[in-house]
Design a protein around this motif. Structure first.
Motif, PDB file in Angstrom:
ATOM      1  N   PHE A  84      11.619   6.800 -18.818  1.00  0.00           N
ATOM      2  CA  PHE A  84      10.794   5.614 -19.058  1.00  0.00           C
ATOM      3  C   PHE A  84      11.410   4.383 -18.377  1.00  0.00           C
ATOM      4  CE2 PHE A  84       9.395   1.914 -21.545  1.00  0.00           C
ATOM      5  CZ  PHE A  84       8.027   2.066 -21.425  1.00  0.00           C
ATOM      6  N   THR A  85      12.738   4.284 -18.453  1.00  0.00           N
ATOM      7  CA  THR A  85      13.431   3.162 -17.797  1.00  0.00           C
ATOM      8  C   THR A  85      13.190   3.216 -16.291  1.00  0.00           C
ATOM      9  OG1 THR A  85      15.145   3.503 -19.452  1.00  0.00           O
ATOM     10  CG2 THR A  85      15.652   1.966 -17.688  1.00  0.00           C
ATOM     11  N   ALA A  86      13.233   4.437 -15.730  1.00  0.00           N
ATOM     12  CA  ALA A  86      13.021   4.600 -14.292  1.00  0.00           C
ATOM     13  C   ALA A  86      11.597   4.172 -13.910  1.00  0.00           C
ATOM     14  CB  ALA A  86      13.259   6.055 -13.890  1.00  0.00           C
ATOM     15  N   LEU A  87      10.621   4.662 -14.692  1.00  0.00           N
ATOM     16  CA  LEU A  87       9.215   4.333 -14.419  1.00  0.00           C
ATOM     17  C   LEU A  87       8.975   2.833 -14.549  1.00  0.00           C
ATOM     18  CD1 LEU A  87       6.451   5.701 -13.838  1.00  0.00           C
ATOM     19  CD2 LEU A  87       6.022   5.643 -16.296  1.00  0.00           C
ATOM     20  N   LEU A  88       9.529   2.262 -15.607  1.00  0.00           N
ATOM     21  CA  LEU A  88       9.367   0.825 -15.849  1.00  0.00           C
ATOM     22  C   LEU A  88       9.994   0.022 -14.706  1.00  0.00           C
ATOM     23  CD1 LEU A  88       8.235  -1.098 -18.019  1.00  0.00           C
ATOM     24  CD2 LEU A  88      10.536  -1.205 -19.011  1.00  0.00           C
ATOM     25  N   GLY A  89      11.172   0.469 -14.252  1.00  0.00           N
ATOM     26  CA  GLY A  89      11.845  -0.215 -13.146  1.00  0.00           C
ATOM     27  C   GLY A  89      10.979  -0.205 -11.896  1.00  0.00           C
ATOM     28  N   ASP A  94       7.286  -3.284  -8.314  1.00  0.00           N
ATOM     29  CA  ASP A  94       6.007  -3.454  -7.615  1.00  0.00           C
ATOM     30  C   ASP A  94       5.335  -4.763  -8.035  1.00  0.00           C
ATOM     31  OD1 ASP A  94       4.197  -2.119  -5.686  1.00  0.00           O
ATOM     32  OD2 ASP A  94       2.763  -2.293  -7.342  1.00  0.00           O
ATOM     33  N   LEU A  95       5.416  -5.082  -9.330  1.00  0.00           N
ATOM     34  CA  LEU A  95       4.854  -6.348  -9.831  1.00  0.00           C
ATOM     35  C   LEU A  95       5.585  -7.531  -9.181  1.00  0.00           C
ATOM     36  CD1 LEU A  95       3.133  -8.054 -11.779  1.00  0.00           C
ATOM     37  CD2 LEU A  95       4.894  -7.703 -13.521  1.00  0.00           C
ATOM     38  N   ILE A  97       7.003  -7.624  -6.313  1.00  0.00           N
ATOM     39  CA  ILE A  97       6.610  -7.741  -4.903  1.00  0.00           C
ATOM     40  C   ILE A  97       5.204  -8.348  -4.789  1.00  0.00           C
ATOM     41  CG2 ILE A  97       6.147  -6.410  -2.788  1.00  0.00           C
ATOM     42  CD1 ILE A  97       9.110  -6.671  -3.427  1.00  0.00           C
ATOM     43  N   TYR A  98       4.342  -8.038  -5.764  1.00  0.00           N
ATOM     44  CA  TYR A  98       3.009  -8.678  -5.796  1.00  0.00           C
ATOM     45  C   TYR A  98       3.168 -10.191  -5.909  1.00  0.00           C
ATOM     46  CZ  TYR A  98      -1.295 -10.488  -7.844  1.00  0.00           C
ATOM     47  OH  TYR A  98      -2.414 -11.255  -8.101  1.00  0.00           O
ATOM     48  N   PHE A  99       3.997 -10.644  -6.857  1.00  0.00           N
ATOM     49  CA  PHE A  99       4.199 -12.082  -7.053  1.00  0.00           C
ATOM     50  C   PHE A  99       4.827 -12.724  -5.819  1.00  0.00           C
ATOM     51  CE2 PHE A  99       3.992 -11.556 -11.834  1.00  0.00           C
ATOM     52  CZ  PHE A  99       2.816 -12.277 -11.938  1.00  0.00           C
ATOM     53  N   GLN A 100       5.731 -11.998  -5.200  1.00  0.00           N
ATOM     54  CA  GLN A 100       6.363 -12.514  -3.989  1.00  0.00           C
ATOM     55  C   GLN A 100       5.303 -12.755  -2.907  1.00  0.00           C
ATOM     56  OE1 GLN A 100       9.857 -10.459  -1.923  1.00  0.00           O
ATOM     57  NE2 GLN A 100       8.174 -10.207  -0.506  1.00  0.00           N
ATOM     58  N   HIS A 101       4.384 -11.806  -2.776  1.00  0.00           N
ATOM     59  CA  HIS A 101       3.333 -11.934  -1.762  1.00  0.00           C
ATOM     60  C   HIS A 101       2.436 -13.142  -2.062  1.00  0.00           C
ATOM     61  CE1 HIS A 101       0.139  -9.636   0.825  1.00  0.00           C
ATOM     62  NE2 HIS A 101       0.502 -10.792   1.356  1.00  0.00           N
ATOM     63  N   GLY A 211      -1.728  -6.917  -3.568  1.00  0.00           N
ATOM     64  CA  GLY A 211      -0.938  -5.752  -3.970  1.00  0.00           C
ATOM     65  C   GLY A 211      -0.464  -4.936  -2.772  1.00  0.00           C
ATOM     66  N   PHE A 212       0.711  -4.295  -2.918  1.00  0.00           N
ATOM     67  CA  PHE A 212       1.251  -3.455  -1.853  1.00  0.00           C
ATOM     68  C   PHE A 212       1.084  -1.974  -2.164  1.00  0.00           C
ATOM     69  CE2 PHE A 212       3.329  -7.118  -0.085  1.00  0.00           C
ATOM     70  CZ  PHE A 212       3.468  -6.799   1.242  1.00  0.00           C
ATOM     71  N   PHE A 213       1.253  -1.633  -3.439  1.00  0.00           N
ATOM     72  CA  PHE A 213       1.214  -0.216  -3.784  1.00  0.00           C
ATOM     73  C   PHE A 213       0.262   0.042  -4.959  1.00  0.00           C
ATOM     74  CE2 PHE A 213       3.203   3.517  -5.989  1.00  0.00           C
ATOM     75  CZ  PHE A 213       2.775   4.463  -5.069  1.00  0.00           C
ATOM     76  N   LEU A 214       0.561  -0.515  -6.142  1.00  0.00           N
ATOM     77  CA  LEU A 214      -0.325  -0.325  -7.292  1.00  0.00           C
ATOM     78  C   LEU A 214      -1.493  -1.317  -7.213  1.00  0.00           C
ATOM     79  CD1 LEU A 214       2.359   0.118 -10.110  1.00  0.00           C
ATOM     80  CD2 LEU A 214       0.995   1.906  -9.008  1.00  0.00           C
ATOM     81  N   ALA A 215      -2.690  -0.813  -7.502  1.00  0.00           N
ATOM     82  CA  ALA A 215      -3.879  -1.656  -7.346  1.00  0.00           C
ATOM     83  C   ALA A 215      -4.138  -2.526  -8.580  1.00  0.00           C
ATOM     84  CB  ALA A 215      -5.094  -0.774  -7.072  1.00  0.00           C
ATOM     85  N   CYS A 216      -3.403  -2.276  -9.667  1.00  0.00           N
ATOM     86  CA  CYS A 216      -3.752  -2.936 -10.935  1.00  0.00           C
ATOM     87  C   CYS A 216      -3.461  -4.440 -10.945  1.00  0.00           C
ATOM     88  CB  CYS A 216      -3.021  -2.262 -12.088  1.00  0.00           C
ATOM     89  SG  CYS A 216      -1.233  -2.208 -11.872  1.00  0.00           S
ATOM     90  N   TRP A 217      -2.454  -4.896 -10.198  1.00  0.00           N
ATOM     91  CA  TRP A 217      -2.037  -6.305 -10.310  1.00  0.00           C
ATOM     92  C   TRP A 217      -3.136  -7.250  -9.880  1.00  0.00           C
ATOM     93  CZ3 TRP A 217       1.404  -5.020 -13.377  1.00  0.00           C
ATOM     94  CH2 TRP A 217       2.353  -4.040 -13.104  1.00  0.00           C
TER      95      TRP A 217
END
Ligand SMILES: [Zn+2]
Length: 277
Positions: A84-89, A94-95, A97-101, A211-217
Motif C-alpha cells: 500500500f505504501t508503494a502504491l500510495l507513493g 503522479d499527483l 507531477i500534475y501540480f508541477q505541470h 496529467g502525465f500518466f493517471l487521468a483522474c487528476w
C-alpha cells in the motif's frame, strides 16, 4: 544491471514499440518534415541527459535510498502494509507531477522554460522528450523534495520514472486508438487523444489535460477537456506566437527562456497561420 543501462534499454524498447504503433495507425497527416523535428527533439534529449548526468544524475533514486536509511518521510509515521505504501507513493508522485505541470503553465518564469515543449508544431513520440534542460533539472529537484518529504522507496521511484518516460512517448504519439479503446483507457490513464488537446494552439485547450500518466487528476481538479474543438485532424498544434519552423532550431530553443516576448518575425502572416492549421 546498472540503473543507467536499465533506463536506456527500456527507453529503446518503448520508443520502438510506440514508433511501430504510430507508423501503423497514425492519427494526423504529417505537415512538418519529420527529419528536422526529430533531429531537434533528439538534440534536446541529448542535452537533457548530459545536463542531468553532469549535475543531479539519478538524484531522486539516490535520495529515496538516503531517506529510507535515515528513516525520513511522512510514510514512516503511519503503519501501512508495504504494497500500500508503494502504491500510495507512486500515485502521490503522479499527483505531484500534475501540480508541477499546472505551475509550469501558471507561473510566467516557469512558462518561459515549459513553452519550449509547446513550440513543437507537430506532435509525435519525439515530442515526449522535447524539454528545456533547465525544466528537467528543476523538475528533478522538485521530485527529490517530494521523495524526501514522503519517504518513498527507491524502487518505487525507479518504477515511477520508468513509467513516466514510457507514458511521455505514448501520450505524445501520433496514434489513432479505436474510440472505444480510447474511451475505456482514459477512465484510468492519459491517452494520446486526451493529451493532444493540451498541445492545441487555443489557450483554453492548452490549459487543460495537464496529467502525465493517471487521468483522474484533471477530472478531479476541473482541468479535463475531452476533445479539441476543431477535431484531432484539423486542430492546430503549437503556440500562436511561434509558428515559423525555421526559427525553432535547437540553439534558439535552448535560448528561448531568456527571451522575454515573441519576436515580430515569429508572428504568423495572415496566410501562414491558416496554412499550418
Ligand atoms: Zn504543458
Amino acid at each position: 544491471m546498472s540503473e543507467i543501462l536499465f533506463r536506456l534499454l527500456l527507453f529503446i524498447a518503448l520508443f520502438g514499440a510506440v514508433a511501430l504503433l504510430e507508423a501503423r495507425w497514425p492519427r494526423r497527416l504529417r505537415r512538418q518534415p519529420r527529419r528536422r523535428r526529430w533531429a531537434i527533439n533528439a538534440g534536446l534529449l541529448l542535452v537533457d541527459v548530459v545536463a542531468q548526468r553532469l549535475t543531479l544524475g539519478a538524484a531522486a533514486f539516490l535520495m529515496a535510498g538516503y531517506a529510507q536509511s535515515h528513516g525520513w518521510g511522512l510514510f514512516r509515521l503511519v503503519e501501512m502494509p508495504g504494497w500500500f505504501t508503494a502504491l500510495l507513493g507512486f500515485v502521490l508522485l503522479d499527483l505531484a507531477i500534475y501540480f508541477q505541470h499546472v505551475l509550469f503553465h501558471a507561473v510566467p518564469l516557469l512558462w518561459r522554460l515549459h513553452r519550449i515543449h509547446h513550440t513543437d508544431l507537430e506532435l509525435d513520440l519525439s515530442s515526449g522528450f522535447r524539454f528545456h534542460p533547465f525544466e528537467i533539472l528543476l523538475s528533478l529537484l522538485y521530485k527529490v523534495a517530494v521523495v524526501a518529504a514522503l519517504g518513498i522507496s527507491p524502487w518505487v521511484v525507479l518504477a515511477f520514472e520508468a513509467t513516466l518516460s514510457g507514458a511521455a512517448l505514448f501520450t505524445h504519439a501520433n496514434l489513432r486508438l479505436p474510440a472505444v479503446v480510447d474511451g475505456q483507457l482514459r477512465r484510468l490513464l492519459v491517452t494520446p487523444d486526451m493529451h493532444r488537446v493540451h498541445h492545441s494552439v487555443i489557450a483554453q485547450e492548452t490549459n487543460s489535460n495537464f496529467g502525465f500518466f493517471l487521468a483522474c487528476w484533471d477530472r478531479l481538479f476541473g482541468t479535463y477537456r475531452a476533445q479539441p474543438e476543431a477535431g484531432h485532424r484539423a486542430m492546430t498544434i503549437g503556440l500562436a506566437d511561434y509558428r515559423q519552423p525555421s526559427r525553432l532550431g535547437l540553439a534558439r530553443l535552448l535560448w528561448l527562456p531568456f527571451e522575454s516576448s515573441p519576436q515580430a518575425s515569429d508572428q504568423p502572416r495572415s496566410d501562414a497561420g491558416r496554412g499550418a492549421s
